[in-house]
Design a protein around this motif. Structure first.
Motif, PDB file in Angstrom:
ATOM      1  N   THR A  60      17.049  -6.574  51.054  1.00 20.04           N
ATOM      2  CA  THR A  60      15.756  -6.869  51.627  1.00 20.04           C
ATOM      3  C   THR A  60      15.249  -5.473  52.159  1.00 20.04           C
ATOM      4  OG1 THR A  60      16.016  -7.492  53.861  1.00 20.04           O
ATOM      5  CG2 THR A  60      16.436  -9.174  52.230  1.00 20.04           C
ATOM      6  N   HIS A  61      13.827  -5.504  52.436  1.00 22.82           N
ATOM      7  CA  HIS A  61      13.293  -4.243  53.266  1.00 22.82           C
ATOM      8  C   HIS A  61      13.924  -3.970  54.523  1.00 22.82           C
ATOM      9  CE1 HIS A  61      10.386  -3.753  49.818  1.00 22.82           C
ATOM     10  NE2 HIS A  61       9.970  -5.194  50.111  1.00 22.82           N
ATOM     11  N   ASP A  62      14.386  -5.145  55.242  1.00 23.99           N
ATOM     12  CA  ASP A  62      15.027  -4.899  56.614  1.00 23.99           C
ATOM     13  C   ASP A  62      16.711  -4.653  56.639  1.00 23.99           C
ATOM     14  OD1 ASP A  62      12.823  -5.385  57.671  1.00 23.99           O
ATOM     15  OD2 ASP A  62      12.883  -7.475  57.351  1.00 23.99           O
ATOM     16  N   THR A  81      11.734   0.115  44.812  1.00 25.90           N
ATOM     17  CA  THR A  81      11.186  -0.750  45.639  1.00 25.90           C
ATOM     18  C   THR A  81      11.680  -0.547  46.938  1.00 25.90           C
ATOM     19  OG1 THR A  81      11.293  -2.552  44.020  1.00 25.90           O
ATOM     20  CG2 THR A  81      11.591  -3.343  46.337  1.00 25.90           C
ATOM     21  N   PHE A  82      12.947  -0.125  47.387  1.00 25.77           N
ATOM     22  CA  PHE A  82      13.541   0.165  48.503  1.00 25.77           C
ATOM     23  C   PHE A  82      13.725   1.655  49.010  1.00 25.77           C
ATOM     24  CE2 PHE A  82      15.551  -3.974  46.989  1.00 25.77           C
ATOM     25  CZ  PHE A  82      15.151  -4.887  48.036  1.00 25.77           C
ATOM     26  N   ASP A  85      12.161   2.128  52.289  1.00 19.33           N
ATOM     27  CA  ASP A  85      12.669   1.397  53.504  1.00 19.33           C
ATOM     28  C   ASP A  85      14.113   2.379  54.110  1.00 19.33           C
ATOM     29  OD1 ASP A  85      11.085  -0.798  53.452  1.00 19.33           O
ATOM     30  OD2 ASP A  85      11.940  -1.230  51.596  1.00 19.33           O
TER      31      ASP A  85
END
Length: 336
Positions: A60-62, A81-82, A85
């Motif tokens: 996930t982004h976290d 996507t990541f 992050d």
């Protein structure tokens, strides 16, 4: 010894699993190991000899807080996507996808060739294409003797280069052919058992495939040879593992074959396997599950007096992907 928190994005794929294996083999000083994958794999437990049991987490982004290094083994869209992050977390992202390879602000690194480029990163370091890595490791010693001006290459790429489903399809098709049964095609557009497919990647306007253009575009960046010309044909072959390359290297100066052989024998990451009297030369079976690029069949090109003709093989899952990424990580921590 200082330890580093390491994440693997795409940990359940063939390259991600190999990265985990190589980290253990090379005694990488891992503090926390974070295995990241899709929600389908989250919660599964991976038992490792070196790092114990590790539970896969959903990416996930976290997911990246507290990590020092993230090894990317995911597809381009996942990587894109990541990436913000990962950079925001302060980790260095060593990415095996092709998403950032040609970005001028992202170093493209093969540690045996251009290790100094790794330290010019802005949070991202790209891992080159598998055939590019194997080919360039095999010919880099020649480039040091005299700059390479032109490279003609034909690659013979194993089915595992298409993912874990590639070998499964090849063996299933082989069994079907032997039994006289219909062949099912899912991974490859045509039957791969007992066949060759002269297309890897989509066709470009110039008639070359995307895979074929990588050797020129990435090779120029890695070797710092912006004018090097490359003509390449990529072929999928019914071999489980390890890519093979036939290369004709045209250098600025005419080189002595003995000097070429000696330079390759001493080159980092290479093993010279070239004995005509004993019929010894590189083969995929011999190069699988190890990290050296085997080079042989070294001979004078008969069409160009400055040309050297050779054959090389290397494990595309290891040196062509996972090992190269871990080697880049080792470069980074060695400087701290």
């Amino acid at each position: 010894m200082k330890k580093y928190n390491v994440g693997i994005l795409g940990a359940t794929g063939a390259v991600g699993q190999e990265m985990l294996k190589v980290l253990g083999e090379r005694d990488f000083p891992v503090g926390e190991l974070r295995l990241l994958a899709s929600s389908r794999s989250a919660g599964k437990v991976v038992d490792t000899e070196k790092f114990g049991s590790v539970t896969i987490q959903e990416a996930t982004h976290d997911s990246f807080g507290g990590l020092d290094i993230v090894l990317g083994a995911a597809e381009n869209d996942i990587s894109r996507t990541f990436v913000k992050d990962i950079k925001a977390s302060g980790a260095v992202y060593i990415d095996n996808s092709s998403a950032f390879r040609l970005d001028p602000d992202v170093p493209l690194v093969v540690p045996e060739i251009n290790p100094e480029d790794a330290f010019k990163h802005n949070g991202i370091i790209a891992n080159p294409n598998c055939s590019t890595i194997i080919t360039l490791v095999g010919i880099n010693a020649i480039n040091k003797l005299s700059p390479i001006e032109t490279l003609y290459a034909s690659t013979y790429q194993a089915v595992s280069g298409a993912g874990a489903a590639g070998p499964v399809e090849m063996y299933a098709q082989s069994e079907a052919v032997m039994k006289g049964e219909p062949v099912e095609k899912k991974v490859f557009p045509y039957q791969i058992a007992f066949n060759l497919l002269p297309q890897i990647g989509g066709f470009q306007e110039n008639g070359y495939t995307s895979e074929e253009m990588k050797l020129q575009n990435e090779g120029r960046k890695i070797l710092h040879l912006p004018e090097m010309k490359v003509s390449c044909t990529c072929v999928r072959v019914p071999v489980e593992r390890s890519h093979s390359i036939s290369a004709i290297v045209i250098t600025k100066d005419r080189l002595d074959l003995k000097d070429v052989s000696e330079a390759i024998a001493q080159a980092p990451g290479c093993r010279l396997v070239d004995d005509r009297e004993k019929n010894l030369y590189p083969m995929p079976l011999d190069t699988s599950d190890q990290d050296k690029v085997f080079v042989g069949r070294i001979r004078r090109d008969l069409a160009n007096e400055n040309g050297i003709n050779l054959w090389c093989c290397g494990d595309q899952v290891r040196k062509g992907a996972a090992t190269n990424a871990v080697q880049i990580a080792q470069l980074l921590i060695a400087q701290e």
